[in-house]
Design a protein around this motif. Structure first.
Motif, PDB file in Angstrom:
ATOM      1  N   ALA A   1     -29.309 -32.715 -16.906  1.00  0.00           N
ATOM      2  CA  ALA A   1     -29.342 -31.289 -16.587  1.00  0.00           C
ATOM      3  C   ALA A   1     -27.932 -30.743 -16.420  1.00  0.00           C
ATOM      4  N   SER A   2     -27.748 -29.470 -16.769  1.00  0.00           N
ATOM      5  CA  SER A   2     -26.457 -28.795 -16.665  1.00  0.00           C
ATOM      6  C   SER A   2     -26.141 -28.486 -15.206  1.00  0.00           C
ATOM      7  N   GLU A   3     -24.892 -28.749 -14.811  1.00  0.00           N
ATOM      8  CA  GLU A   3     -24.417 -28.431 -13.470  1.00  0.00           C
ATOM      9  C   GLU A   3     -23.241 -27.464 -13.596  1.00  0.00           C
ATOM     10  N   PRO A   4     -23.225 -26.352 -12.843  1.00  0.00           N
ATOM     11  CA  PRO A   4     -22.107 -25.410 -12.943  1.00  0.00           C
ATOM     12  C   PRO A   4     -20.816 -25.999 -12.392  1.00  0.00           C
ATOM     13  N   VAL A   5     -19.715 -25.698 -13.060  1.00  0.00           N
ATOM     14  CA  VAL A   5     -18.380 -26.092 -12.603  1.00  0.00           C
ATOM     15  C   VAL A   5     -17.564 -24.855 -12.238  1.00  0.00           C
ATOM     16  N   LEU A   6     -17.518 -23.870 -13.137  1.00  0.00           N
ATOM     17  CA  LEU A   6     -16.774 -22.637 -12.880  1.00  0.00           C
ATOM     18  C   LEU A   6     -17.363 -21.515 -13.714  1.00  0.00           C
ATOM     19  N   GLY A   7     -17.552 -20.337 -13.103  1.00  0.00           N
ATOM     20  CA  GLY A   7     -17.982 -19.145 -13.815  1.00  0.00           C
ATOM     21  C   GLY A   7     -17.014 -18.010 -13.547  1.00  0.00           C
ATOM     22  N   GLY A   8     -17.358 -16.836 -14.058  1.00  0.00           N
ATOM     23  CA  GLY A   8     -16.555 -15.658 -13.793  1.00  0.00           C
ATOM     24  C   GLY A   8     -15.332 -15.488 -14.666  1.00  0.00           C
ATOM     25  N   ILE A   9     -15.228 -16.270 -15.745  1.00  0.00           N
ATOM     26  CA  ILE A   9     -14.118 -16.097 -16.685  1.00  0.00           C
ATOM     27  C   ILE A   9     -14.488 -14.928 -17.597  1.00  0.00           C
ATOM     28  N   PRO A  10     -13.632 -13.908 -17.729  1.00  0.00           N
ATOM     29  CA  PRO A  10     -14.001 -12.740 -18.533  1.00  0.00           C
ATOM     30  C   PRO A  10     -14.384 -13.113 -19.965  1.00  0.00           C
ATOM     31  N   LYS A  11     -15.400 -12.411 -20.495  1.00  0.00           N
ATOM     32  CA  LYS A  11     -15.867 -12.638 -21.865  1.00  0.00           C
ATOM     33  C   LYS A  11     -15.740 -11.351 -22.665  1.00  0.00           C
ATOM     34  N   ALA A  12     -15.723 -11.513 -23.985  1.00  0.00           N
ATOM     35  CA  ALA A  12     -15.723 -10.379 -24.899  1.00  0.00           C
ATOM     36  C   ALA A  12     -16.126 -10.902 -26.262  1.00  0.00           C
ATOM     37  N   GLY A  13     -16.146 -10.009 -27.250  1.00  0.00           N
ATOM     38  CA  GLY A  13     -16.443 -10.441 -28.607  1.00  0.00           C
ATOM     39  C   GLY A  13     -15.328 -11.259 -29.221  1.00  0.00           C
ATOM     40  N   ASN A  14     -14.137 -11.219 -28.590  1.00  0.00           N
ATOM     41  CA  ASN A  14     -13.022 -12.053 -29.042  1.00  0.00           C
ATOM     42  C   ASN A  14     -12.159 -12.425 -27.833  1.00  0.00           C
ATOM     43  N   HIS A  15     -11.168 -13.273 -28.078  1.00  0.00           N
ATOM     44  CA  HIS A  15     -10.208 -13.702 -27.049  1.00  0.00           C
ATOM     45  C   HIS A  15     -10.904 -14.373 -25.865  1.00  0.00           C
ATOM     46  N   ASN A  16     -11.743 -15.359 -26.165  1.00  0.00           N
ATOM     47  CA  ASN A  16     -12.442 -16.081 -25.104  1.00  0.00           C
ATOM     48  C   ASN A  16     -11.764 -17.392 -24.713  1.00  0.00           C
ATOM     49  N   GLY A  17     -10.644 -17.733 -25.386  1.00  0.00           N
ATOM     50  CA  GLY A  17     -10.046 -19.038 -25.089  1.00  0.00           C
ATOM     51  C   GLY A  17     -11.041 -20.132 -25.444  1.00  0.00           C
ATOM     52  N   GLY A  18     -11.241 -21.092 -24.519  1.00  0.00           N
ATOM     53  CA  GLY A  18     -12.341 -22.023 -24.700  1.00  0.00           C
ATOM     54  C   GLY A  18     -12.029 -23.491 -24.779  1.00  0.00           C
ATOM     55  N   ARG A  19     -10.757 -23.893 -24.791  1.00  0.00           N
ATOM     56  CA  ARG A  19     -10.450 -25.315 -24.908  1.00  0.00           C
ATOM     57  C   ARG A  19     -10.469 -25.980 -23.528  1.00  0.00           C
ATOM     58  N   LEU A  20     -10.984 -27.202 -23.469  1.00  0.00           N
ATOM     59  CA  LEU A  20     -11.016 -28.008 -22.251  1.00  0.00           C
ATOM     60  C   LEU A  20     -10.274 -29.319 -22.469  1.00  0.00           C
ATOM     61  N   GLY A  21      -9.677 -29.851 -21.394  1.00  0.00           N
ATOM     62  CA  GLY A  21      -9.046 -31.161 -21.463  1.00  0.00           C
ATOM     63  C   GLY A  21      -8.744 -31.694 -20.079  1.00  0.00           C
ATOM     64  N   PHE A  22      -8.903 -32.999 -19.914  1.00  0.00           N
ATOM     65  CA  PHE A  22      -8.502 -33.653 -18.671  1.00  0.00           C
ATOM     66  C   PHE A  22      -7.059 -34.122 -18.802  1.00  0.00           C
ATOM     67  N   GLY A  23      -6.233 -33.745 -17.835  1.00  0.00           N
ATOM     68  CA  GLY A  23      -4.837 -34.129 -17.847  1.00  0.00           C
ATOM     69  C   GLY A  23      -4.607 -35.513 -17.284  1.00  0.00           C
ATOM     70  N   PRO A  24      -3.381 -36.012 -17.367  1.00  0.00           N
ATOM     71  CA  PRO A  24      -3.038 -37.308 -16.796  1.00  0.00           C
ATOM     72  C   PRO A  24      -3.252 -37.364 -15.283  1.00  0.00           C
ATOM     73  N   ASP A  25      -3.335 -36.193 -14.644  1.00  0.00           N
ATOM     74  CA  ASP A  25      -3.575 -36.133 -13.203  1.00  0.00           C
ATOM     75  C   ASP A  25      -5.053 -36.226 -12.849  1.00  0.00           C
ATOM     76  N   GLY A  26      -5.928 -36.369 -13.859  1.00  0.00           N
ATOM     77  CA  GLY A  26      -7.359 -36.467 -13.606  1.00  0.00           C
ATOM     78  C   GLY A  26      -8.030 -35.139 -13.358  1.00  0.00           C
ATOM     79  N   LEU A  27      -7.320 -34.034 -13.526  1.00  0.00           N
ATOM     80  CA  LEU A  27      -7.868 -32.704 -13.306  1.00  0.00           C
ATOM     81  C   LEU A  27      -8.243 -32.043 -14.625  1.00  0.00           C
ATOM     82  N   LEU A  28      -9.176 -31.104 -14.547  1.00  0.00           N
ATOM     83  CA  LEU A  28      -9.687 -30.421 -15.730  1.00  0.00           C
ATOM     84  C   LEU A  28      -8.913 -29.129 -15.957  1.00  0.00           C
ATOM     85  N   TYR A  29      -8.445 -28.936 -17.188  1.00  0.00           N
ATOM     86  CA  TYR A  29      -7.720 -27.733 -17.588  1.00  0.00           C
ATOM     87  C   TYR A  29      -8.572 -26.977 -18.602  1.00  0.00           C
ATOM     88  N   ALA A  30      -8.508 -25.639 -18.544  1.00  0.00           N
ATOM     89  CA  ALA A  30      -9.260 -24.796 -19.466  1.00  0.00           C
ATOM     90  C   ALA A  30      -8.387 -23.631 -19.906  1.00  0.00           C
TER      91      ALA A  30
END
Length: 321
Positions: free
Chosen positions: A102-131
């Motif tokens: 099942a899906s579990e929420p991590v973070l919401g409230g990032i502005p959306k639009a028809g373009n310029h949504n960003g969207g890349r995810l990655g875990f850094g060497p520090d073990g933290l999630l970057y978006a």
């Protein structure tokens, strides 16, 4: 070529257990690559609501034996009906037969639009999630530290704000227009690729608390305020429109959409060249593959490209040491 028949693929995720998943923006499916090059549906992010450049975007993985199923988590960045958000799902089953919990929420409230949504995810060497979060078509978001838009965000695997974030919020860096690629080099430095507006696309080296200038400056900015961080490299938008980013042996590889090529950048020597110009169409993501290879995916079925028979495809090339 490894696989074909993908529909607007966005993110290639090579799992710690050796499997490979690929997100499809508009179908909101997560496809699993099988050893014979065929694809199966591992699951679907049903909360995702495709709209223009939005939909199911970036994927990331975290190995965690305490997760349900004992394997780990798959994180997804997606556009919902109201915002862009990040969720995680436990990874179930074995390679070739993966499914999700099942899906579990991590973070919401990032502005959306028809373009310029960003969207890349990655875990850094520090073990933290970057978006990466785009400005959602509102350039003022990028300089507004109270907005999550136009930023690179940093969080714990469960979605909390790390104690050492520069502003006491999720914001790690700001002044971004539409960053879509992140990767770390051998020294642990974070790099990001970013869509410019009409003049310059950028490759930035990201520092905590850094302001990268949008919308006040674009590219190097001839009259840039000294408070802005200039890109390490820049390209005309006709040659890049960069998306995914990979770093192999401290060499940076950057997928280009409008530019229809793969850029190679060596930060130590300053050497920059381009590969496969107009050979495969629009390129969305690139990752390190097995045994000294590089994997990248075309993106000709996203409504802006010219699909070839069998598009879209996942490709593999050898990279000299």
């Amino acid at each position: 070529m490894i696989a074909s028949g993908l529909d607007a693929p966005w993110s290639i995720l090579r799992l710690p257990n050796g499997g490979t998943l690929i997100s499809e923006r508009d179908t909101t499916l997560v496809r699993e690559l099988l050893p014979d090059g065929s694809l199966r549906d591992a699951g679907q992010v049903t909360e995702a609501t495709p709209d223009g450049e939005g939909g199911l975007l970036g994927l990331a993985a975290l190995a965690d034996p305490a997760a349900p199923g004992g394997t780990g988590w798959v994180y997804a960045y997606f556009t919902s009906a109201d915002d862009n958000r990040i969720a995680r799902m436990s990874l179930l089953g074995a390679v070739g037969s993966h499914t999700f919990g099942a899906s579990e929420p991590v973070l919401g409230g990032i502005p959306k639009a028809g373009n310029h949504n960003g969207g890349r995810l990655g875990f850094g060497p520090d073990g933290l999630l970057y978006a990466t979060a785009g400005d959602a078509g509102n350039p003022a978001n990028a300089q507004d530290l109270d907005s999550l838009g136009g930023k690179i965000l940093r969080m714990t695997p469960t979605g909390d704000v790390p104690d050492d974030n520069p502003f006491g919020t999720y914001v790690y860096s700001y002044g971004h227009r539409n960053p879509q690629g992140i990767a770390w080099d051998g020294s642990g430095r974070l790099w990001a690729s970013e869509f410019g507006q009409n003049t310059w696309d950028e490759l930035n080296r990201i520092t905590s608390g850094g302001n990268y200038g949008w919308p006040i400056v674009e590219g190097l900015g001839q009259d840039a305020d000294p408070g802005f961080l200039a890109p390490e490299e820049q390209w005309p938008t006709s040659e890049a429109s960069p998306s995914g980013l990979a770093i192999v042996n401290n060499t940076i590889f950057m997928a280009a959409l409008r530019g229809e090529r793969l850029w190679r950048i060596d930060p130590s020597s300053g050497e920059v060249d381009d590969w496969f110009v107009n050979s495969f169409g629009r390129l969305r993501d690139v990752v390190s593959g097995p045994d000294g290879t590089l994997w990248f995916v075309s993106n000709n079925t996203d409504g802006r490209g010219t699909p070839y028979p069998g598009d879209d495809r996942l490709y593999q090339v050898s990279v000299a040491p």
